[in-house]
Design an enzyme around this catalytic site. Structure first.
Site, PDB file in Angstrom:
ATOM      1  N   ALA A 277       0.757  -1.523  -0.311  1.00 23.62           N
ATOM      2  CA  ALA A 277      -0.370   0.034  -0.288  1.00 23.62           C
ATOM      3  C   ALA A 277       1.141   0.987  -0.086  1.00 23.62           C
ATOM      4  O   ALA A 277       0.669   1.673   0.861  1.00 23.62           O
ATOM      5  CB  ALA A 277      -0.775  -0.132   1.222  1.00 23.62           C
ATOM      6  N   HIS A 452     -25.901  19.370  23.615  1.00 21.99           N
ATOM      7  CA  HIS A 452     -25.599  18.376  25.457  1.00 21.99           C
ATOM      8  C   HIS A 452     -26.023  16.841  25.192  1.00 21.99           C
ATOM      9  O   HIS A 452     -27.511  17.113  25.675  1.00 21.99           O
ATOM     10  CB  HIS A 452     -25.507  19.855  25.832  1.00 21.99           C
ATOM     11  CG  HIS A 452     -25.034  18.652  26.872  1.00 21.99           C
ATOM     12  ND1 HIS A 452     -23.434  18.525  27.279  1.00 21.99           N
ATOM     13  CD2 HIS A 452     -25.479  18.593  28.494  1.00 21.99           C
ATOM     14  CE1 HIS A 452     -23.285  17.800  28.629  1.00 21.99           C
ATOM     15  NE2 HIS A 452     -24.424  17.755  29.329  1.00 21.99           N
TER      16      HIS A 452
HETATM   17  P1  NAD Z   1      -0.786   6.896   0.705  1.00 16.03           P
HETATM   18  O1  NAD Z   1       0.006   8.083   0.179  1.00 16.03           O
HETATM   19  O2  NAD Z   1      -1.523   7.147   2.122  1.00 16.03           O
HETATM   20  O3  NAD Z   1       0.500   6.476   1.435  1.00 16.03           O
HETATM   21  C1  NAD Z   1       1.622   5.449   1.124  1.00 16.03           C
HETATM   22  C2  NAD Z   1       2.463   5.167   1.701  1.00 16.03           C
HETATM   23  O4  NAD Z   1       3.387   4.114   1.647  1.00 16.03           O
HETATM   24  C3  NAD Z   1       3.019   6.871   2.191  1.00 16.03           C
HETATM   25  O5  NAD Z   1       4.059   6.703   3.987  1.00 16.03           O
HETATM   26  C4  NAD Z   1       5.373   6.221   1.992  1.00 16.03           C
HETATM   27  O6  NAD Z   1       5.673   7.178   2.770  1.00 16.03           O
HETATM   28  C5  NAD Z   1       4.659   4.826   1.813  1.00 16.03           C
HETATM   29  N1  NAD Z   1       5.822   4.299   0.546  1.00 16.03           N
HETATM   30  C6  NAD Z   1       6.011   4.781  -0.453  1.00 16.03           C
HETATM   31  N2  NAD Z   1       6.322   3.770  -0.794  1.00 16.03           N
HETATM   32  C7  NAD Z   1       7.486   2.751   0.492  1.00 16.03           C
HETATM   33  C8  NAD Z   1       8.222   1.466   0.280  1.00 16.03           C
HETATM   34  N3  NAD Z   1       9.189   1.856  -1.250  1.00 16.03           N
HETATM   35  N4  NAD Z   1       8.169   1.107   1.074  1.00 16.03           N
HETATM   36  C9  NAD Z   1       7.826   1.705   2.194  1.00 16.03           C
HETATM   37  N5  NAD Z   1       7.240   2.483   2.240  1.00 16.03           N
HETATM   38  C10 NAD Z   1       6.688   3.195   1.068  1.00 16.03           C
HETATM   39  O7  NAD Z   1      -1.048   5.970  -0.317  1.00 16.03           O
HETATM   40  P2  NAD Z   1      -2.397   4.513  -0.082  1.00 16.03           P
HETATM   41  O8  NAD Z   1      -2.227   4.614   0.996  1.00 16.03           O
HETATM   42  O9  NAD Z   1      -1.378   3.538  -0.600  1.00 16.03           O
HETATM   43  O10 NAD Z   1      -3.328   5.140  -0.623  1.00 16.03           O
HETATM   44  C11 NAD Z   1      -3.408   6.187  -1.855  1.00 16.03           C
HETATM   45  C12 NAD Z   1      -4.352   7.204  -1.689  1.00 16.03           C
HETATM   46  O11 NAD Z   1      -5.979   6.400  -2.024  1.00 16.03           O
HETATM   47  C13 NAD Z   1      -4.234   8.104  -0.599  1.00 16.03           C
HETATM   48  O12 NAD Z   1      -3.451   9.603  -1.333  1.00 16.03           O
HETATM   49  C14 NAD Z   1      -5.670   8.355  -0.821  1.00 16.03           C
HETATM   50  O13 NAD Z   1      -5.950   9.448  -1.538  1.00 16.03           O
HETATM   51  C15 NAD Z   1      -6.355   7.461  -1.392  1.00 16.03           C
HETATM   52  N6  NAD Z   1      -6.961   6.277   0.107  1.00 16.03           N
HETATM   53  C16 NAD Z   1      -7.820   7.534   1.191  1.00 16.03           C
HETATM   54  C17 NAD Z   1      -8.599   6.686   2.390  1.00 16.03           C
HETATM   55  C18 NAD Z   1      -9.783   7.967   2.958  1.00 16.03           C
HETATM   56  O14 NAD Z   1      -9.596   8.786   2.014  1.00 16.03           O
HETATM   57  N7  NAD Z   1      -9.474   7.251   4.301  1.00 16.03           N
HETATM   58  C19 NAD Z   1      -8.404   5.795   2.253  1.00 16.03           C
HETATM   59  C20 NAD Z   1      -7.524   4.932   1.385  1.00 16.03           C
HETATM   60  C21 NAD Z   1      -7.229   5.706   0.383  1.00 16.03           C
END
Ligand code: NAD
Ligand code: FAD
Length: 473
Positions: A277, A452
Site C-alpha cells: 500500500a 449537549h
Molecule cells: P499513501 O500515499 O497514503 O501512503 C503510502 C505510504 O507508503 C506513504 O507513507 C509512503 O511513504 C509509503 N511508501 C511509499 N513507498 C514505499 C516503500 N517502497 N517502502 C515503504 N513505504 C513506502 O497511499 P495509500 O495508503 O496507498 O493510499 C492511496 C491513496 O488512496 C491515498 O493517498 C488517498 O488519497 C486514497 N485513500 C483515501 C482514504 C481515505 O480517504 N480514508 C483511504 C484509503 C485510500
C-alpha cells in the site's frame, strides 16, 4: 454514429457524479465504464464503491464491533466471552453492501436517462471516442460528443521489490477479500490504506507489522495529532517500523519473506500475507492520450487548469487522474463543477477546504492548514485545543482518547485549520468545513450553540480555547 452533448469516461465518484449533474442540467449524457464486479457483471462506482471507500469502511465497521466486544464490552457490564468471528460472512456482508450501492448508481443512471456504454473508452479526437465492449463479443464502435469528461481514476502503485501476485502479496483490493485471518500480516506503507486495512486485520486477530520508508509518521498530518495517533495505534497492536527500505521479497506457498534495510542494517521478516500500500498512480491505460494529443505530466496525470480543462478543446479531466488529493469527494466536486461549467454556470471548488479522514479508531480528520505548515509559511496564528477526555459524551461512549485543535489567524481570527483525533472525527470535521467555507472565525464557532451532550461540544470548546475561555477544561 450516436451523438451526445456530454460523454464521461469512467464511472467512479468523479465520473458518475459528473454524468448525473450533466443530465440534470439537460444534456444528453453517456458514461463509458468497463469495471467488472466481483459477481462477474459490469458495475458502476469505480474504485471507491467496488474496492475502495465503501468495502474498506464496511470491514472497518464490522471489525470495530469485534474490537469493542473484545476490549470494551466488559467495562459496560457486557459479558462477551466466547465470541467468534465468521470472516466469510463478514466479507459476504461487505460484498452485499457494494452490490447494493453499485446497482443504486445504475438505477440513478436510468432515472436520469444516462446511457451507460459498457466498455473501454479510447479518445480518437476531442469529439470522438471509440468504445470496445467489455466482453469483446461485440465490435468496437464510435460515439461523438460535444464535451468529454475524463474520469479514469487511479490504480495501485507497484514497487519492484514486492510484485503483487494476488496470492501471498496483494494490493488493497486483495486485502479486502482474504478468506481467513492471516496470523502474521505485513504491510508496506503506513499511509491511509496501510493504517485502515492494518486496523481491520489487527482487530480480527492478525499480528500486523507495517514497514514505512519515511522516518516520520503521517507527515502531512498535524504533528501533534500524528504523534498521538501513532502512540494509540501502536498501543492497539499495530507494529509500525519507520525508516525501512524494502529491497526484496521471496515467497513460497506458506509464507512471504520481506528483506529490508533499517538503521543501516539488512533485516528480514516473514508473514502469512503481505499487503503493498505505497500509493496510487493515475490511470490512463488504453485511453489513447498520445494518439489524441492529450497532455500528461511526467507522473502520468492528465494536465488540467484550475477549471479542469485539458489542452484539448472541450475535453475536461477530473478526480484521481488529475492533480490534487486522491479523494472521492474531491473527484465528485470536480465532476459537478465541470458539468456546471459546460452549462455556462460558475462551477465552484474550494481546494483549500477539502476534508481528509483516516478511518482508524479513533478517527483522524482534518481540514485546512497544519500547525507546521503555518509556521513554515510564516503565518501568525492562534491555537485552541480541547481533549475528548473532558467530554461527557465521550466518557459515556467510552472513547476518551484524542483532541480537537482549532487554528485561526492571529489578526482576523479566521479559521485556517481544524484537526481532530477522536471518536466520530469523520462526522465532526464537517462543521469545520462548513465554517471555513463561509470564511468563519473561531469566535463564530465559539458563539454557536452545540447540543449537549454531544461530541461536537469538543469542537465548540476547542474554538472557545482559541480565546482561552474553554469552560470544561
Ligand atoms: P499513501 O500515499 O497514503 O501512503 C503510502 C505510504 O507508503 C506513504 O507513507 C509512503 O511513504 C509509503 N511508501 C511509499 N513507498 C514505499 C516503500 N517502497 N517502502 C515503504 N513505504 C513506502 O497511499 P495509500 O495508503 O496507498 O493510499 C492511496 C491513496 O488512496 C491515498 O493517498 C488517498 O488519497 C486514497 N485513500 C483515501 C482514504 C481515505 O480517504 N480514508 C483511504 C484509503 C485510500
Ligand atoms: P475511480 O473511482 O478510480 O474510477 C475510475 C473508473 O474509470 C473506474 O471504474 C475504471 O474502471 C474506469 N475507467 C478507467 N479507464 C477507463 C476507460 N478507458 N474506459 C472505461 N472506463 C475506464 N477516498 C475517500 O475519499 N474516502 C475513503 O474512505 C477512501 N477509501 C479508499 C480505500 C481504498 C482501499 C482505496 C483504494 C481508495 C480509497 N479512497 C477513498 C480513494 C477513492 O477511492 C478515490 O479517490 C476515488 O475512487 C476517485 O474517483 P475517480 O472517479 O477519480 O476514479
Amino acid at each position: 454514429m450516436k451523438e451526445f452533448d456530454v460523454v464521461v469516461i469512467g464511472g467512479g465518484p468523479g465520473g458518475y457524479v459528473a454524468a448525473i449533474r450533466a443530465a440534470q442540467l439537460g444534456f444528453s449524457t453517456a458514461c463509458i465504464e468497463r469495471w467488472i464486479g466481483e459477481d462477474g457483471n459490469p458495475a458502476l462506482g469505480g474504485t471507491c464503491l467496488n474496492v475502495g471507500c465503501i468495502p474498506s469502511k464496511a470491514l472497518l465497521d464490522s471489525s470495530h464491533h469485534i474490537s469493542f466486544l473484545k476490549h470494551e464490552a466488559k467495562e459496560h457490564g457486557i459479558n462477551s466471552s466466547g465470541i467468534t468471528v465468521d470472516v466469510h460472512k463478514m466479507i459476504k456482508r461487505k460484498s452485499g453492501i457494494v452490490k447494493t450501492l453499485t446497482q443504486g448508481i445504475s438505477g440513478l443512471f436510468k432515472k436520469n436517462n444516462i446511457e451507460w456504454l459498457q466498455g473501454s473508452g479510447k479518445l480518437i479526437t476531442n469529439t470522438q471516442i471509440e468504445i470496445t465492449p467489455i466482453h469483446n463479443k461485440a465490435e468496437a464502435y464510435t460515439v461523438s460528443a460535444e464535451n468529454i469528461i475524463l474520469a479514469t481514476g487511479s490504480v495501485p502503485f507497484n514497487i519492484p521489490p514486492a510484485p503483487v501476485d494476488n496470492d501471498m502479496i496483494v494490493d488493497s483490493t486483495g486485502a479486502l477479500k482474504f478468506t481467513g485471518v492471516p496470523r502474521r500480516l505485513g504491510i508496506i506503507g503506513a499511509g491511509v490504506i496501510g493504517l485502515e486495512l492494518g486496523s481491520v486485520w489487527s482487530r480480527l486477530g492478525s499480528e500486523v507489522v507495517i514497514l514505512e520508508a519515511l522516518d516520520e509518521f503521517l507527515p502531512s498530518v498535524d504533528r501533534q495529532i500524528a504523534t498521538s495517533a501513532e502512540k494509540i495505534l501502536r498501543k492497539q497492536g499495530l507494529e509500525i517500523r519507520l525508516g525501512t527500505k524494502v529491497t526484496g521479497t521471496g515467497s513460497n506457498n506458506r509464507e512471504v519473506t520481506v528483506i529490508y534495510e533499517a538503521d543501516g542494517e539488512k533485516q528480514q521478516i516473514s508473514f502469512d500475507k503481505l499487503i503493498v500500500a505505497v500509493g496510487r498512480k493515475p490511470n490512463t491505460d488504453g485511453l489513447g492520450a498520445e494518439q489524441a494529443g492529450l497532455e500528461l505530466d511526467q507522473r502520468g496525470f492528465i494536465i488540467v487548469d484550475e477549471n479542469c480543462k485539458t489542452n484539448l478543446e472541450n475535453v475536461y479531466a477530473i478526480g484521481d487522474v488529475v492533480r490534487g488529493p486522491m479523494l472521492a469527494h474531491k473527484a465528485s466536486e470536480e465532476g459537478v463543477a465541470v458539468a456546471e461549467r459546460i452549462a455556462g454556470k460558475p462551477g465552484h471548488i474550494n481546494y483549500d477546504v477539502i476534508p481528509w479522514v483516516i478511518y482508524t479508531w479513533p478517527e483522524i480528520a482534518w481540514v485546512g492548514k497544519t500547525e507546521q505548515a503555518l509556521k513554515q509559511e510564516g503565518i501568525e496564528y492562534q491555537s485552541g485545543s480541547f481533549p475528548f477526555l473532558a467530554s461527557g459524551r465521550a466518557r459515556a461512549l467510552g472513547t476518551t482518547e484524542g483532541m480537537v485543535k482549532v487554528l485561526s489567524d492571529a489578526r482576523t481570527d479566521r479559521i485556517l485549520g481544524v484537526h481532530i483525533l477522536g471518536p466520530g472525527a469523520s462526522e465532526l470535521i464537517a462543521e469545520a468545513v462548513v465554517t471555513m467555507e463561509f470564511e468563519g472565525s473561531a469566535e463564530d464557532l465559539a458563539r454557536t450553540i452545540h447540543g449537549h451532550p454531544t461530541l461536537s461540544e469538543v469542537v465548540h470548546e476547542a474554538a472557545l480555547a482559541v480565546d482561552n475561555r474553554a469552560i470544561h477544561f
